[in-house]
Structure formats: C-alpha cells, structure tokens
Design a protein around this motif. Structure first.
Motif, PDB file in Angstrom:
ATOM      1  N   ARG A 191       5.039   5.293 -57.112  1.00 28.16           N
ATOM      2  CA  ARG A 191       3.893   4.563 -56.548  1.00 28.16           C
ATOM      3  C   ARG A 191       2.630   5.415 -56.551  1.00 28.16           C
ATOM      4  O   ARG A 191       1.556   4.957 -56.952  1.00 28.16           O
ATOM      5  N   HIS A 192       2.743   6.678 -56.114  1.00 31.67           N
ATOM      6  CA  HIS A 192       1.558   7.542 -56.058  1.00 31.67           C
ATOM      7  C   HIS A 192       1.027   7.876 -57.453  1.00 31.67           C
ATOM      8  O   HIS A 192      -0.189   7.960 -57.649  1.00 31.67           O
ATOM      9  N   VAL A 193       1.918   8.062 -58.415  1.00 32.68           N
ATOM     10  CA  VAL A 193       1.447   8.330 -59.778  1.00 32.68           C
ATOM     11  C   VAL A 193       0.733   7.109 -60.333  1.00 32.68           C
ATOM     12  O   VAL A 193      -0.355   7.219 -60.907  1.00 32.68           O
ATOM     13  N   LEU A 194       1.310   5.925 -60.154  1.00 36.10           N
ATOM     14  CA  LEU A 194       0.707   4.712 -60.711  1.00 36.10           C
ATOM     15  C   LEU A 194      -0.593   4.311 -60.005  1.00 36.10           C
ATOM     16  O   LEU A 194      -1.515   3.812 -60.642  1.00 36.10           O
ATOM     17  N   THR A 195      -0.666   4.523 -58.697  1.00 30.69           N
ATOM     18  CA  THR A 195      -1.902   4.157 -57.984  1.00 30.69           C
ATOM     19  C   THR A 195      -2.967   5.243 -58.104  1.00 30.69           C
ATOM     20  O   THR A 195      -4.137   4.988 -57.816  1.00 30.69           O
ATOM     21  N   MET A 196      -2.560   6.439 -58.486  1.00 28.60           N
ATOM     22  CA  MET A 196      -3.475   7.570 -58.651  1.00 28.60           C
ATOM     23  C   MET A 196      -4.253   7.833 -57.357  1.00 28.60           C
ATOM     24  O   MET A 196      -5.433   8.208 -57.393  1.00 28.60           O
ATOM     25  N   ASP A 197      -3.584   7.663 -56.233  1.00 27.59           N
ATOM     26  CA  ASP A 197      -4.253   7.797 -54.935  1.00 27.59           C
ATOM     27  C   ASP A 197      -4.132   9.187 -54.320  1.00 27.59           C
ATOM     28  O   ASP A 197      -4.689   9.436 -53.249  1.00 27.59           O
TER      29      ASP A 197
ATOM     30  N   ILE B  54       2.942   8.928 -70.844  1.00 33.33           N
ATOM     31  CA  ILE B  54       2.265   7.880 -70.063  1.00 33.33           C
ATOM     32  C   ILE B  54       1.897   8.385 -68.671  1.00 33.33           C
ATOM     33  O   ILE B  54       0.736   8.298 -68.252  1.00 33.33           O
ATOM     34  N   GLY B  55       2.883   8.930 -67.948  1.00 33.02           N
ATOM     35  CA  GLY B  55       2.586   9.436 -66.605  1.00 33.02           C
ATOM     36  C   GLY B  55       1.634  10.622 -66.626  1.00 33.02           C
ATOM     37  O   GLY B  55       0.675  10.683 -65.867  1.00 33.02           O
ATOM     38  N   GLY B  56       1.917  11.564 -67.519  1.00 33.90           N
ATOM     39  CA  GLY B  56       1.136  12.794 -67.562  1.00 33.90           C
ATOM     40  C   GLY B  56      -0.281  12.614 -68.065  1.00 33.90           C
ATOM     41  O   GLY B  56      -1.216  13.166 -67.499  1.00 33.90           O
ATOM     42  N   GLU B  57      -0.433  11.820 -69.106  1.00 33.59           N
ATOM     43  CA  GLU B  57      -1.764  11.682 -69.693  1.00 33.59           C
ATOM     44  C   GLU B  57      -2.491  10.411 -69.255  1.00 33.59           C
ATOM     45  O   GLU B  57      -3.632  10.465 -68.828  1.00 33.59           O
TER      46      GLU B  57
ATOM     47  N   ALA C 249      -2.689  10.654 -65.545  1.00 36.54           N
ATOM     48  CA  ALA C 249      -3.140  12.004 -65.166  1.00 36.54           C
ATOM     49  C   ALA C 249      -2.255  12.645 -64.101  1.00 36.54           C
ATOM     50  O   ALA C 249      -2.750  13.220 -63.137  1.00 36.54           O
ATOM     51  N   MET C 250      -0.928  12.564 -64.301  1.00 35.24           N
ATOM     52  CA  MET C 250      -0.011  13.165 -63.338  1.00 35.24           C
ATOM     53  C   MET C 250      -0.273  14.661 -63.175  1.00 35.24           C
ATOM     54  O   MET C 250      -0.044  15.225 -62.110  1.00 35.24           O
TER      55      MET C 250
ATOM     56  N   ALA D 253      -2.936  16.077 -62.650  1.00 35.17           N
ATOM     57  CA  ALA D 253      -3.948  16.288 -61.613  1.00 35.17           C
ATOM     58  C   ALA D 253      -3.562  15.599 -60.305  1.00 35.17           C
ATOM     59  O   ALA D 253      -4.375  15.469 -59.411  1.00 35.17           O
ATOM     60  N   ASN D 254      -2.315  15.172 -60.214  1.00 30.59           N
ATOM     61  CA  ASN D 254      -1.838  14.444 -59.046  1.00 30.59           C
ATOM     62  C   ASN D 254      -1.016  15.387 -58.177  1.00 30.59           C
ATOM     63  O   ASN D 254      -0.334  16.276 -58.691  1.00 30.59           O
ATOM     64  N   GLU D 255      -1.060  15.202 -56.880  1.00 29.70           N
ATOM     65  CA  GLU D 255      -0.213  15.994 -55.991  1.00 29.70           C
ATOM     66  C   GLU D 255       1.266  15.722 -56.266  1.00 29.70           C
ATOM     67  O   GLU D 255       2.112  16.559 -55.994  1.00 29.70           O
ATOM     68  N   TRP D 256       1.580  14.548 -56.800  1.00 27.91           N
ATOM     69  CA  TRP D 256       2.952  14.177 -57.166  1.00 27.91           C
ATOM     70  C   TRP D 256       3.101  14.427 -58.672  1.00 27.91           C
ATOM     71  O   TRP D 256       2.996  13.529 -59.472  1.00 27.91           O
ATOM     72  N   ASN D 257       3.338  15.671 -59.049  1.00 31.70           N
ATOM     73  CA  ASN D 257       3.368  16.069 -60.452  1.00 31.70           C
ATOM     74  C   ASN D 257       4.788  16.462 -60.855  1.00 31.70           C
ATOM     75  O   ASN D 257       5.296  17.475 -60.407  1.00 31.70           O
ATOM     76  N   GLY D 258       5.400  15.675 -61.716  1.00 30.82           N
ATOM     77  CA  GLY D 258       6.748  15.970 -62.181  1.00 30.82           C
ATOM     78  C   GLY D 258       6.791  16.363 -63.646  1.00 30.82           C
ATOM     79  O   GLY D 258       7.839  16.272 -64.287  1.00 30.82           O
TER      80      GLY D 258
END
Length: 165
Positions: free
Chosen positions: A42-48, A130-133, A136-137, A139-144
């Motif tokens: 959810r956090h990766v997709l919402t980029m919140d 998709i998630g990483g680029e 922008a995973m 630059a996300n606090e939820w980075n896998g």
C-alpha cells in the motif's frame, strides 16, 4: 551414472528445493501475517512515505490510492509466490527422482524454469522495475529493492546452474 553426475544432480535438486521452499514460505507468510506486507504494498503504491529529499511534484500522478487495486496487487503477489514455489518444488522433487531415472530430468527443468520465470516476473519485473522505478521505491521509506535484487540474482544463478548439461 557417474558419481560426479549424481552430485551435480543432487546440487541442482537442492538449489531448486531451496528456492521452491523460499517462494512457498513467502506466500504462506504473507497469508498468515497479511497486514504487515500489505502495508508495504500500500505504501509503495500510494507513494505516501517518500523520503523528504525526494520531490514528488512530477510523479504524483503515478501513485495509486485505490485500496481495491492495492488488494488485487497484494493477492497477485501472494498467488505468484505460491505458484512459483509449487512449480519449483515440483521441479526439485522430480530432479531428486532423476538421480535414479534420467528420463524425468527435462520435465524437472521445465517445471523449475516455469516457477523461476514467474518468480523473476514478480521479484525483478514487479519489485525492481515497476516498484523500484515507476513507484520510486528507492526513495520510499518502505524500500525492498535490495531484497528483490538478491532474490533475482539467486534465481538467475540457479537457472544457469540447473540448465547446464
């Protein structure tokens, strides 16, 4: 069969078994502890939860805020993990059997290759590309990403090894 050939088959079987169990356990863990990794998706997709240094102005339109889409994405991840795990485990079991009967070796490779292909689609295409680029995973606090790259690297190495003569 030569002892070195049996050892090679045994190591190929063990590699296939290891990844098959990993993928299956990842899917089962996501079902048993649904919320923890659902929040990741959810956090990766919402980029919140982007890190403060990252300017979201140009990519805000990429964010997906629909909880229905989040659930579909997460269930798709779980289904892919389980299916990849089952295919790889089936390949591993048949590889172990091929220690005694060479006839099944091609079937075992085909099953493992199918499972590994699904897993690569999930961990490399899904998470890294998709998630990483796109989302922008990185630059996300939820980075896998590092975990996904590690899994993808193991998968590629296992495919090379298992498909050797």
């Amino acid at each position: 069969m030569l002892p070195s050939r049996k050892i090679a088959l045994l190591t190929k079987s063990t590699v296939a078994l290891s990844f098959g169990l990993y993928a299956l356990l990842a899917g089962i863990s996501n079902l048993l502890d649904f919320d923890s990794n659902y929040h990741f998706v959810r956090h990766v997709l919402t980029m919140d939860t982007m890190k403060p240094f990252f300017s979201q102005v140009l990519i805000d339109a990429r964010a997906i805020h629909s909880s229905s889409v989040h659930l579909v994405a997460y269930y798709s991840i779980i289904a892919t993990e389980v299916l990849a795990g089952l295919l790889c485990l089936s390949g591993a079991i048949i590889l172990f059997i091929s220690l005694f009967s060479q006839k099944r070796f091609e079937l075992a490779k085909m099953l493992y290759n199918a499972g590994a292909c699904l897993a690569l689609a999930l961990w490399y295409l899904g998470f890294c590309v998709i998630g990483g680029e796109w989302f922008a995973m990185w630059a996300n606090e939820w980075n896998g990403l590092m975990k996904a790259y590690t899994i993808s690297t193991f998968l590629l190495a296992s495919l090379i090894w298992i498909n050797q003569q």
